[in-house]
Design an enzyme around this catalytic site. Structure first.
Site, short mmCIF file in Angstrom:
data_model
loop_
_atom_site.label_atom_id
_atom_site.label_comp_id
_atom_site.label_asym_id
_atom_site.label_seq_id
_atom_site.Cartn_x
_atom_site.Cartn_y
_atom_site.Cartn_z
N HIS A 1 28.89 -27.71 13.11
CA HIS A 1 29.32 -29.61 13.38
C HIS A 1 30.00 -29.76 14.85
CE1 HIS A 1 31.34 -32.79 11.89
NE2 HIS A 1 33.03 -32.85 12.39
N CYS B 1 58.97 -52.17 6.21
CA CYS B 1 59.17 -52.56 5.22
C CYS B 1 58.49 -50.80 4.44
CB CYS B 1 60.32 -52.24 4.59
SG CYS B 1 60.80 -53.56 5.44
N MET B 2 58.42 -49.59 3.13
CA MET B 2 57.96 -49.33 2.39
C MET B 2 57.25 -49.80 1.86
SD MET B 2 59.04 -46.55 -0.26
CE MET B 2 59.97 -45.40 0.92
N ASP B 3 57.82 -50.79 1.38
CA ASP B 3 56.99 -51.90 0.29
C ASP B 3 56.25 -53.35 0.93
OD1 ASP B 3 57.55 -49.74 -1.70
OD2 ASP B 3 59.18 -50.56 -1.75
N TYR C 1 65.50 -53.80 8.69
CA TYR C 1 65.97 -52.47 9.03
C TYR C 1 65.76 -52.35 10.76
CZ TYR C 1 64.87 -51.09 4.09
OH TYR C 1 64.95 -51.15 2.86
N ARG D 1 24.51 -36.18 8.86
CA ARG D 1 26.42 -36.04 7.99
C ARG D 1 26.75 -37.46 8.10
NH1 ARG D 1 26.61 -30.75 9.72
NH2 ARG D 1 28.05 -31.50 11.10
C1 LIG Z 1 34.26 -35.81 8.29
C2 LIG Z 1 33.13 -34.71 8.58
C3 LIG Z 1 31.65 -35.80 8.84
C4 LIG Z 1 31.50 -36.92 8.61
O1 LIG Z 1 31.69 -37.45 10.04
P1 LIG Z 1 31.78 -38.70 11.46
O2 LIG Z 1 32.29 -38.49 12.42
O3 LIG Z 1 32.73 -39.87 10.03
O4 LIG Z 1 30.36 -39.46 11.14
C5 LIG Z 1 30.58 -34.82 9.48
N1 LIG Z 1 30.50 -33.03 8.63
C6 LIG Z 1 30.88 -33.01 8.95
C7 LIG Z 1 31.42 -31.36 8.75
C8 LIG Z 1 32.58 -33.53 8.46
O5 LIG Z 1 34.32 -32.68 8.30
#
Ligand SMILES: *Cc1c(COP(=O)(O)O)cnc(C)c1O
Length: 365
Positions: free
Chosen positions: A160, A308-310, A261, A217
């Site tokens: 990664h 606010c929250m809502d 608030y 990915r």
């Molecule tokens: C989240 C993730 C991605 C996608 O990343 P992007 O920057 O959103 O394209 C790809 N590989 C792994 C291991 C991730 O955790």
């Protein structure tokens, strides 16, 4: 249904996926649908996208189980760190394990052997993220062990990227080199490399074509956003999510009566103030107070007073905005990049932060 909802254009997601596929072909595409499909809603997104993706990716084993319960049949890679005690779920729900350590690999082999099954895994190599994975420098015993595991099917190997969305790709290229040297080990062992070698997230897809390998990915790009301001936009994608609400209260507020608030804002002259039924519980960040803008009737207006929250308030000046009018929080010129700027975060977090309280409406066009 609540007047506050998000609308997801599934056809746009499909076009984004198609554009990515065309750019990386013949590499396969693993659609990253973790974090509730980046806030877009897995229930609608994943059944629709499934036929167009080769693989699906989630962070948690629980997310994988949820997809199987939705009836999803495509292979699902669980990309995050996993505890050994979570391993039986991989066999039970046919999920692909990220083998991120020698211990986890051994535990998986033991479990699969005793169950008399084979467990599908992708080996995770840490080439410079220092999150999960076996460092490239320690890859030899990891691969050797994997080759000896009779009940593990090593279908893939991946890493990664930590810095793929910036103009300076020195670190990304270093990670690529390290990954390639790990892949070369297979030749030394005389073993076939796993069929699915992958490393590229959105930044890598856009900027590191040498890293596309057998599969990519994409996450944020699938949802129509670019992973960094200065990233090369080599694939055209467009957002698919818009956030809608309606005015629930409209009044003229005079000077001298601070709003919300903490009394952080007050009018200088009498002005029309409208209230929107959406707040930080919905994921509309509290720290966008006095910075966010919304669109009503095609015109942009400032959010005023503490969110606010809502609920939150909007100053519409002299315009005749009344109860029931539509308010656009995201869309019509307002993007997650704007939210990121107002909230001091990246453009991922405003999307993933949209809470379960906000209904998702899925459309195709
Ligand atoms: C989240 C993730 C991605 C996608 O990343 P992007 O920057 O959103 O394209 C790809 N590989 C792994 C291991 C991730 O955790």
């Amino acid at each position: 249904m609540r007047p506050t909802y998000v609308k997801i254009n599934l056809s746009q997601l499909q076009r984004n996926l198609g554009a990515i596929r065309a750019h990386v072909a013949p590499a396969k595409v693993l659609a990253v649908v973790k974090a509730n499909a980046y806030g877009h809603g897995v229930d609608g997104v994943v059944p629709f996208l499934e036929p167009f993706a080769d693989y699906l990716g989630v962070a948690l084993v629980e997310e994988g189980i949820y997809l199987r319960e939705l009836g999803i049949k495509k292979p699902i890679l669980v990309m995050g760190g996993t505890l050994a005690e979570q391993l039986p779920a991989f066999l039970e729900h046919d999920l692909t394990l990220t083998a991120s350590s020698l211990d986890l690999l051994r535990a998986a082999e033991q479990l699969a052997e005793s169950a008399g099954k084979r467990l599908r895994t992708h080996l995770k190599i840490d080439t410079g993220m220092e999150r999960v994975g076996v460092r490239d420098t320690d890859a030899k015993p990891f691969i050797e062990t994997s080759l000896a595991c009779r009940h593990i099917e090593v279908e893939g190997i991946y890493t990664h990227l930590a810095n793929s969305e910036v103009p300076d790709l020195i670190h990304a290229r270093l990670q690529l080199e390290r990954f390639q040297s790990v892949l070369a080990l297979y030749d030394k062992f005389g073993a076939p490399t796993p069929a699915l070698r992958h490393m590229c997230n959105s930044g890598g897809i856009l900027q590191l074509p040498e890293g596309h390998f057998d599969m990519v990915r994409p996450g944020i790009m699938l949802y129509g956003y670019y992973p960094g301001e200065d990233v090369q936009r080599t694939v055209e994608v467009k957002p698919a999510l818009t956030w809608h609400s309606r005015v629930v209260y409209s009044k003229i507020t005079p000077p001298g009566r601070p709003v919300s608030y903490g009394s952080l804002w007050q009018a200088e002259v009498p002005t029309r103030l409208v209230t929107v039924p959406c707040g930080y519980d919905d994921g509309y960040f509290r720290n966008m107070t006095n910075r966010a803008r919304v669109v009503i009737g095609g015109k942009s207006y400032p959010q005023v007073g503490r969110i606010c929250m809502d609920q939150f308030m909007v100053d519409v000046g002299n315009d005749d905005v009344q109860v029931g009018d539509e308010v656009i929080l995201l869309g019509q010129g307002i993007s997650s990049d704007d939210f990121a700027l107002w909230a001091g975060t990246n453009n991922y977090e405003p999307l993933t932060n949209i809470s379960a309280r906000v209904p998702r409406v899925f459309v195709t066009e």
